[in-house]
Design a protein around this motif. Structure first.
Motif, PDB file in Angstrom:
ATOM      1  N   GLN A   7       5.780  -4.585 -13.843  1.00 32.97           N
ATOM      2  CA  GLN A   7       4.509  -4.032 -14.309  1.00 32.97           C
ATOM      3  C   GLN A   7       3.503  -3.942 -13.170  1.00 32.97           C
ATOM      4  N   ILE A   8       3.474  -4.967 -12.321  1.00 31.19           N
ATOM      5  CA  ILE A   8       2.580  -4.945 -11.157  1.00 31.19           C
ATOM      6  C   ILE A   8       2.985  -3.815 -10.217  1.00 31.19           C
ATOM      7  N   VAL A   9       4.284  -3.696  -9.960  1.00 33.51           N
ATOM      8  CA  VAL A   9       4.780  -2.659  -9.052  1.00 33.51           C
ATOM      9  C   VAL A   9       4.461  -1.275  -9.594  1.00 33.51           C
ATOM     10  N   ALA A  10       4.626  -1.075 -10.899  1.00 37.40           N
ATOM     11  CA  ALA A  10       4.324   0.223 -11.500  1.00 37.40           C
ATOM     12  C   ALA A  10       2.854   0.582 -11.316  1.00 37.40           C
ATOM     13  N   ARG A  11       1.984  -0.388 -11.462  1.00 33.39           N
ATOM     14  CA  ARG A  11       0.548  -0.138 -11.275  1.00 33.39           C
ATOM     15  C   ARG A  11       0.240   0.205  -9.815  1.00 33.39           C
ATOM     16  N   LEU A  12       0.871  -0.515  -8.889  1.00 36.13           N
ATOM     17  CA  LEU A  12       0.645  -0.265  -7.467  1.00 36.13           C
ATOM     18  C   LEU A  12       1.202   1.091  -7.041  1.00 36.13           C
ATOM     19  N   ASN A  13       2.276   1.513  -7.686  1.00 33.59           N
ATOM     20  CA  ASN A  13       2.872   2.817  -7.375  1.00 33.59           C
ATOM     21  C   ASN A  13       1.895   3.959  -7.596  1.00 33.59           C
ATOM     22  N   LEU A  15      -1.160   4.084  -6.798  1.00 32.97           N
ATOM     23  CA  LEU A  15      -2.235   4.148  -5.809  1.00 32.97           C
ATOM     24  C   LEU A  15      -2.057   5.274  -4.803  1.00 32.97           C
ATOM     25  N   TYR A  16      -0.822   5.749  -4.670  1.00 37.05           N
ATOM     26  CA  TYR A  16      -0.578   6.785  -3.659  1.00 37.05           C
ATOM     27  C   TYR A  16       0.498   7.718  -4.198  1.00 37.05           C
ATOM     28  N   PRO A  17       0.281   9.013  -4.170  1.00 37.06           N
ATOM     29  CA  PRO A  17       1.219   9.942  -4.806  1.00 37.06           C
ATOM     30  C   PRO A  17       2.553  10.087  -4.088  1.00 37.06           C
ATOM     31  N   GLN A  18       2.576   9.805  -2.779  1.00 37.20           N
ATOM     32  CA  GLN A  18       3.807   9.984  -2.018  1.00 37.20           C
ATOM     33  C   GLN A  18       4.522   8.656  -1.853  1.00 37.20           C
ATOM     34  N   LEU A  19       5.815   8.640  -2.179  1.00 42.05           N
ATOM     35  CA  LEU A  19       6.602   7.423  -1.997  1.00 42.05           C
ATOM     36  C   LEU A  19       6.732   7.097  -0.515  1.00 42.05           C
ATOM     37  N   ASN A 109      -6.763  -4.995  -1.409  1.00 36.35           N
ATOM     38  CA  ASN A 109      -6.700  -3.550  -1.141  1.00 36.35           C
ATOM     39  C   ASN A 109      -7.780  -2.787  -1.900  1.00 36.35           C
ATOM     40  N   ASN A 110      -8.163  -3.297  -3.066  1.00 34.43           N
ATOM     41  CA  ASN A 110      -9.308  -2.781  -3.815  1.00 34.43           C
ATOM     42  C   ASN A 110      -9.161  -1.301  -4.191  1.00 34.43           C
ATOM     43  N   GLY A 111      -7.945  -0.935  -4.601  1.00 32.44           N
ATOM     44  CA  GLY A 111      -7.736   0.403  -5.132  1.00 32.44           C
ATOM     45  C   GLY A 111      -7.637   1.515  -4.114  1.00 32.44           C
ATOM     46  N   GLU A 112      -7.622   1.205  -2.823  1.00 28.85           N
ATOM     47  CA  GLU A 112      -7.540   2.257  -1.807  1.00 28.85           C
ATOM     48  C   GLU A 112      -6.115   2.808  -1.727  1.00 28.85           C
ATOM     49  N   PRO A 113      -5.962   4.074  -1.281  1.00 29.81           N
ATOM     50  CA  PRO A 113      -4.626   4.675  -1.204  1.00 29.81           C
ATOM     51  C   PRO A 113      -3.693   3.879  -0.284  1.00 29.81           C
ATOM     52  N   ILE A 114      -2.509   3.581  -0.773  1.00 29.41           N
ATOM     53  CA  ILE A 114      -1.509   2.867   0.025  1.00 29.41           C
ATOM     54  C   ILE A 114      -0.163   3.009  -0.681  1.00 29.41           C
ATOM     55  N   THR A 115       0.919   3.162   0.078  1.00 31.63           N
ATOM     56  CA  THR A 115       2.231   3.326  -0.545  1.00 31.63           C
ATOM     57  C   THR A 115       2.752   1.980  -1.036  1.00 31.63           C
ATOM     58  N   ILE A 116       3.676   2.040  -1.986  1.00 29.16           N
ATOM     59  CA  ILE A 116       4.239   0.809  -2.529  1.00 29.16           C
ATOM     60  C   ILE A 116       4.996   0.029  -1.449  1.00 29.16           C
ATOM     61  N   GLU A 118       4.264  -0.126   1.692  1.00 29.80           N
ATOM     62  CA  GLU A 118       3.248  -0.797   2.507  1.00 29.80           C
ATOM     63  C   GLU A 118       2.713  -2.044   1.807  1.00 29.80           C
ATOM     64  N   VAL A 119       2.524  -1.961   0.498  1.00 29.93           N
ATOM     65  CA  VAL A 119       2.073  -3.122  -0.270  1.00 29.93           C
ATOM     66  C   VAL A 119       3.111  -4.241  -0.220  1.00 29.93           C
ATOM     67  N   ILE A 120       4.373  -3.878  -0.405  1.00 28.03           N
ATOM     68  CA  ILE A 120       5.439  -4.887  -0.376  1.00 28.03           C
ATOM     69  C   ILE A 120       5.528  -5.527   1.008  1.00 28.03           C
ATOM     70  N   THR A 121       5.395  -4.709   2.042  1.00 26.26           N
ATOM     71  CA  THR A 121       5.445  -5.235   3.412  1.00 26.26           C
ATOM     72  C   THR A 121       4.306  -6.201   3.657  1.00 26.26           C
ATOM     73  N   ALA A 122       3.108  -5.847   3.243  1.00 28.85           N
ATOM     74  CA  ALA A 122       1.961  -6.749   3.392  1.00 28.85           C
ATOM     75  C   ALA A 122       2.200  -8.051   2.634  1.00 28.85           C
ATOM     76  N   THR A 123       2.785  -7.947   1.443  1.00 35.56           N
ATOM     77  CA  THR A 123       3.070  -9.133   0.639  1.00 35.56           C
ATOM     78  C   THR A 123       4.075 -10.037   1.337  1.00 35.56           C
ATOM     79  N   ALA A 124       5.123  -9.435   1.903  1.00 34.57           N
ATOM     80  CA  ALA A 124       6.115 -10.233   2.639  1.00 34.57           C
ATOM     81  C   ALA A 124       5.472 -10.946   3.827  1.00 34.57           C
ATOM     82  N   PHE A 125       4.672 -10.222   4.603  1.00 30.56           N
ATOM     83  CA  PHE A 125       4.030 -10.836   5.764  1.00 30.56           C
ATOM     84  C   PHE A 125       3.118 -11.985   5.340  1.00 30.56           C
TER      85      PHE A 125
END
Length: 281
Positions: A7-13, A15-19, A109-116, A118-125
């Motif tokens: 559900q979290i991933v779907a919401r984050l998806n 944020l940015y139209p391009q995978l 991130n506060n709702g700014e455009p970002i790919t999923i 990129e979000v996962i990578t930031a989370t891993a780091f």
């Protein structure tokens, strides 16, 4: 009860139209807001290439763990569970820890455009920076030069597996153009390992390493691996290793195993011969 990961991933998806949108700017901005966790990772081996990245990462992890090391690993895509992408000190991240970290990244991130990715990578780091380990293994998602994982400072070792034509729409139409994108992980201050390559790809890797002053250890030049009656023998400037055949099937796995061994020997982590053998099984 925690919000489900899916559900979290779907919401984050949303944020940015391009995978896929190869760029480092969005992620660099987010990581700065998070306090730049990518600068506080345990020693990094960064793995790019077209074929064999996953196998090479698996060999790196298994050998290091056979030597008693705690290992973080970031790979993609997952096969069954999203959590497979992030291994935290040897263990697949659990739902609660992952959900909390994803929501923290989402909040910052506060709702700014970002790919999923990129979000996962930031989370891993973020997770890797908070949990002690001796080694971090990062697998490039796509290409290398503009892949999200390439926001890191120069890794201890960069490893490039076999390069072939892939993702032309993002990386280019020629083997040389694609090799140039993969070679983006080769940075001053690092060492580099590569296996068997087509001549055109090998030329690009050599040129980039010379330009970046990165020592490149290539199969057939600085190291070699070949089958024996009872397994394999690996040789480099530090000596030879008598090893079993890799547990993963296929003769090309010798090349992937050799890249992993070369990278770990370059990293200077004092891994004993038996750990190399045990990690290949």
């Amino acid at each position: 009860m925690n919000e489900p990961i899916e559900q979290i991933v779907a919401r984050l998806n949303a944020l940015y139209p391009q995978l896929i949108d190869l760029s480092l700017g969005r992620l660099s901005r987010l990581l700065a807001r998070l306090g730049n966790p990518e600068r506080r990772l345990p020693s990094v081996i960064h793995v790019a290439g077209t074929n064999g990245k996953g196998s090479t990462c698996a060999f790196l992890k298994a050998i290091a763990e056979a030597a008693g090391m705690r290992v973080h690993m970031y790979t993609s895509p997952h096969l069954v569970r999203f959590n497979e992408r992030i291994v935290l000190a040897g263990t697949e991240v659990d739902d609660e820890v992952l959900a909390d970290a994803l929501k923290e990244v989402e909040r910052v991130n506060n709702g700014e455009p970002i790919t999923i990715f990129e979000v996962i990578t930031a989370t891993a780091f973020l997770l890797f920076s908070r949990v002690p380990a001796e080694l971090t293994i990062l697998e490039v998602g796509l290409g290398g030069r503009y892949d999200a994982t390439n926001v890191i400072p120069p890794p201890l070792v960069a490893a490039v597996t076999s390069i072939s034509i892939d993702h032309r729409e993002f990386l280019g139409d020629t083997l040389a153009a694609i090799a140039f994108q993969k070679a983006g992980i080769l940075k001053p201050g690092s060492l580099a390992a590569t296996g068997a390559q087509e001549r055109e790809a090998a030329a690009v890797l050599n040129d980039v390493c010379r330009a970046q002053h990165v020592p490149l250890y290539a199969r057939g030049r600085e190291w070699e691996i070949h089958p024996t009656a009872n397994g394999m023998e690996y040789q480099d400037q530090s000596g030879s290793l008598t090893l079993p055949e890799p547990g993963l099937p296929g003769p090309y796995q010798r090349d992937n195993a050799g890249i992993a061994i070369t990278a770990l020997r370059l990293a200077g982590m004092g891994i004993p011969e038996q750990a190399f053998a045990d990690g290949l099984l």
